[in-house]
Structure formats: C-alpha cells, structure tokens
Design a protein around this motif. Sequence first.
Motif, PDB file in Angstrom:
ATOM      1  N   ASP A   1      10.490   4.622   0.358  1.00 28.38           N
ATOM      2  CA  ASP A   1      11.222   3.342   0.287  1.00 28.38           C
ATOM      3  C   ASP A   1      11.805   2.967   1.656  1.00 28.38           C
ATOM      4  O   ASP A   1      11.761   1.793   2.067  1.00 28.38           O
TER       5      ASP A   1
ATOM      6  N   HIS B   1       3.983   1.459  -1.056  1.00 26.56           N
ATOM      7  CA  HIS B   1       4.712   1.514  -2.326  1.00 26.56           C
ATOM      8  C   HIS B   1       3.837   2.066  -3.455  1.00 26.56           C
ATOM      9  O   HIS B   1       4.302   2.836  -4.311  1.00 26.56           O
ATOM     10  N   ASN B   2       2.583   1.679  -3.465  1.00 22.18           N
ATOM     11  CA  ASN B   2       1.677   2.073  -4.551  1.00 22.18           C
ATOM     12  C   ASN B   2       1.010   3.424  -4.306  1.00 22.18           C
ATOM     13  O   ASN B   2       0.260   3.899  -5.169  1.00 22.18           O
ATOM     14  N   LYS B   3       1.241   4.018  -3.187  1.00 19.85           N
ATOM     15  CA  LYS B   3       0.603   5.301  -2.871  1.00 19.85           C
ATOM     16  C   LYS B   3       1.094   6.380  -3.835  1.00 19.85           C
ATOM     17  O   LYS B   3       2.282   6.548  -4.020  1.00 19.85           O
ATOM     18  N   GLU B   4       0.182   7.090  -4.405  1.00 18.74           N
ATOM     19  CA  GLU B   4       0.489   8.189  -5.323  1.00 18.74           C
ATOM     20  C   GLU B   4       0.003   9.479  -4.686  1.00 18.74           C
ATOM     21  O   GLU B   4      -1.097   9.525  -4.133  1.00 18.74           O
ATOM     22  N   PHE B   5       0.802  10.456  -4.716  1.00 23.22           N
ATOM     23  CA  PHE B   5       0.453  11.767  -4.167  1.00 23.22           C
ATOM     24  C   PHE B   5       0.152  12.717  -5.337  1.00 23.22           C
ATOM     25  O   PHE B   5       0.778  12.631  -6.397  1.00 23.22           O
ATOM     26  N   GLY B   6      -0.809  13.587  -5.085  1.00 23.96           N
ATOM     27  CA  GLY B   6      -1.138  14.573  -6.115  1.00 23.96           C
ATOM     28  C   GLY B   6      -0.003  15.590  -6.246  1.00 23.96           C
ATOM     29  O   GLY B   6       0.733  15.834  -5.310  1.00 23.96           O
ATOM     30  N   ARG B   7       0.122  16.230  -7.429  1.00 22.09           N
ATOM     31  CA  ARG B   7       1.204  17.175  -7.670  1.00 22.09           C
ATOM     32  C   ARG B   7       0.656  18.588  -7.619  1.00 22.09           C
ATOM     33  O   ARG B   7      -0.424  18.864  -8.116  1.00 22.09           O
TER      34      ARG B   7
ATOM     35  N   ASP C   1       0.842  -1.205   0.000  1.00 25.69           N
ATOM     36  CA  ASP C   1       0.000   0.000   0.000  1.00 25.69           C
ATOM     37  C   ASP C   1       0.879   1.257   0.000  1.00 25.69           C
ATOM     38  O   ASP C   1       0.587   2.223  -0.724  1.00 25.69           O
TER      39      ASP C   1
ATOM     40  N   ASN D   1       9.985   9.724  -2.658  1.00 24.61           N
ATOM     41  CA  ASN D   1      10.070   8.295  -3.019  1.00 24.61           C
ATOM     42  C   ASN D   1      11.154   7.595  -2.204  1.00 24.61           C
ATOM     43  O   ASN D   1      10.981   6.454  -1.756  1.00 24.61           O
TER      44      ASN D   1
ATOM     45  N   GLU E   1      10.067  14.988  -5.582  1.00 27.18           N
ATOM     46  CA  GLU E   1       9.503  13.654  -5.799  1.00 27.18           C
ATOM     47  C   GLU E   1      10.514  12.577  -5.446  1.00 27.18           C
ATOM     48  O   GLU E   1      10.170  11.553  -4.846  1.00 27.18           O
ATOM     49  N   ASP E   2      11.778  12.742  -5.780  1.00 29.46           N
ATOM     50  CA  ASP E   2      12.805  11.731  -5.482  1.00 29.46           C
ATOM     51  C   ASP E   2      13.017  11.596  -3.969  1.00 29.46           C
ATOM     52  O   ASP E   2      13.171  10.473  -3.453  1.00 29.46           O
TER      53      ASP E   2
END
Length: 158
Positions: A30, A9-15, A7, A26, A22-23
């Motif tokens: 990790d 790992h797959n979480k995407e945040f809005g930009r 969950d 991420n 972003e790095d």
Amino acid sequence: MPLTPLDIHNKEFGRRLRGYDEDDVNEFLDQIIKDYELYIRENKELQSQVASLQERLDHFANIEETLSKTIIVAQEAADEVRNNSKKEAQLIVKEAEKNADRIINESLSKSRKIALEIEELKKQASIYRTRFKTLVEAQLELLGTDQWDSLEVKENQA
C-alpha cells in the motif's frame, strides 16, 4: 510495459510455510502504491512543465530567428541606402563639376568676346581720332590759305 498502481494492488504472492507476514507485505505494498502514484503524478506534471517550457523555448527560438532575419534585412537595407546615397552624391558632384566647367567656359568665352569688342572699339576710336585730326588739320590748313581772303573780298563787294 511499466507497472501501474493497480498492477501492484492486484499482485498476489504465493504462500509458503514460514513466509512473510501478509499484513506487513500488504501494508508495504500500500505504501509502494501511494508513493508510485505520487511519482506518476509528479512525472506527469514535470512532463507537462517540460512540454510548456519546450513550447516557450520554441517560441523564443522563433522570435530570435525572426529578429536575426530582421536585423539582416535592416542591415542590407541600410547598406543599400548608404550605397545609393554615395552614388547619388557622386552624381551630384559630377553634375556640379560639369556645371562649373560650363559656367567657366561660358565666362571665358564672354570674356574673350568682350576683349575682342574692346580691341575693335579701340581700333575704331583710333581711326576716328586719326580721321578727325586729319579733318581738323585740313580745315586749319584751309583757313591758313589765301582763298579765304578772296572769299571775304567777294562778299564785301556784293
């Protein structure tokens, strides 16, 4: 429902404009995933250890309960043996007292019987002595009479 490493790992945040790097996000996610997986593994190991220890604890509790019951049964058996031994000892003492009383009574009875026999023998001996004395006195008296002289004369004439 708790999060899983997948969950995270797959979480995407809005930009958005002027948002986070972003790095860096991420990389941080990790690191969180690795730590979270580590905590999940440790938690599972600890749960396994707790289950194992609980199982051993239950086993020892059963042993303790069994030992307690065994001790109680052994104590009850010992009490019963002690009580039975006391009762048996009392019966033996009573039986010995009865036998002693019987032996004493028999001895007293025999003693009385022998005493009566002795008295009877003394009486008989006294009667015999008196009769014998009377007989001897009669014979002596007979010897002292003139009748003996006449018997001697008749014998010489014959």
